[in-house]
Design a protein around this motif. Structure first.
Motif, PDB file in Angstrom:
ATOM      1  N   THR A  75      -5.364  -9.811  -6.746  1.00  0.00           N
ATOM      2  CA  THR A  75      -5.774  -8.460  -6.314  1.00  0.00           C
ATOM      3  C   THR A  75      -5.046  -8.113  -5.017  1.00  0.00           C
ATOM      4  N   THR A  77      -2.865  -6.245  -2.022  1.00  0.00           N
ATOM      5  CA  THR A  77      -2.557  -4.942  -1.433  1.00  0.00           C
ATOM      6  C   THR A  77      -1.043  -4.750  -1.563  1.00  0.00           C
ATOM      7  N   LEU A  78      -0.575  -3.554  -1.272  1.00  0.00           N
ATOM      8  CA  LEU A  78       0.869  -3.324  -1.322  1.00  0.00           C
ATOM      9  C   LEU A  78       1.599  -4.218  -0.319  1.00  0.00           C
ATOM     10  N   TYR A 104       7.272  -8.978 -10.677  1.00  0.00           N
ATOM     11  CA  TYR A 104       6.867  -7.835  -9.866  1.00  0.00           C
ATOM     12  C   TYR A 104       7.346  -6.509 -10.445  1.00  0.00           C
ATOM     13  N   LEU A 110      -0.089  -4.265  -9.107  1.00  0.00           N
ATOM     14  CA  LEU A 110       0.321  -3.007  -8.501  1.00  0.00           C
ATOM     15  C   LEU A 110       1.771  -2.730  -8.867  1.00  0.00           C
ATOM     16  N   SER A 111       2.076  -1.474  -9.093  1.00  0.00           N
ATOM     17  CA  SER A 111       3.411  -1.098  -9.536  1.00  0.00           C
ATOM     18  C   SER A 111       4.182  -0.427  -8.405  1.00  0.00           C
TER      19      SER A 111
END
Length: 212
Positions: A75, A77-78, A104, A110-111
């Motif tokens: 999970t 974060t950026l 990635y 996250l994209s």
């Protein structure tokens, strides 16, 4: 399917479809390694899981070799994601960079755009794309090997199983699917026992699962 049809562009198209929550190319759903699952939905799910697990395992292996934490943050974060990518590329190991770029680009929770990923990795866009292509080629090689193994296993089963003494089985699709799933699951189930009164179809179910 023809093994020559398994190409890096096809694998990239498949990963991209999963990223966008779209159906993968039909040709991949006909893989022998997915033969244990009769429905399109099941094959789609297991194809996604197989590809994601393979990339994750290869990335973890390369991180172990490089002395980095094995698992990406589930999970992130950026900032966490960017730091993980920067750490991978900071080791200057081509294998690690290839699997990291692939993960990635297509599989991380996250994209980020390709440009943002390149910036996080500290490389120019063209170099990052080259690493993605390296990862796609390596993943394609693994898919090809798995498909060859599955095809060979099917040929062995077809050659050694006795001919069934029925034309078609009715009402046992769920049972056959369950047995086939136990056989092909990872890790493999060491022993499967099909039990019941004599004459109710235990051998027929086992034979149908083996041929599937």
């Amino acid at each position: 399917m023809n093994i020559d049809d398994l190409t890096p562009p096809l694998i990239e198209q498949t990963l991209q479809s999963f990223r966008l929550s779209q159906d993968p190319p039909d040709v991949l759903l006909s893989l022998s390694l997915l033969a244990a699952w009769p429905s399109r939905v099941e094959r789609r799910i297991h194809l996604h899981d197989w590809l994601a697990r393979t990339v994750f395992e290869q990335l973890s292996l390369q991180r172990r070799v490089a002395g980095l934490p094995l698992a990406p943050d589930p999970t992130p974060t950026l900032d966490t994601l960017r730091n993980e990518l920067a750490a991978d590329f900071g080791k200057r190991r081509a294998e690690l960079e290839a699997w990291s770029a692939l993960y990635y680009r297509f599989l991380a929770p996250l994209s980020l755009s390709a440009k943002e990923l390149a910036e996080a990795a500290g490389v120019v866009d063209r170099q990052f794309r080259r690493r993605v292509e390296d990862g796609l080629q390596q993943l394609t090689d693994l898919v090809q090997r798995a498909e060859l193994d599955a095809t060979q296993a099917t040929r062995v089963n077809d050659a050694t199983l006795p001919m069934p003494d029925y034309a078609r089985l009715f009402g046992v699709d769920d049972l056959v699917s369950r047995v086939a799933l136990y056989v092909t699951a990872q890790p493999h189930t060491p022993l499967i026992s099909i039990e019941g009164l004599g004459g109710i179809g235990k051998t027929a179910i086992a034979r149908a699962a083996a041929q599937r």
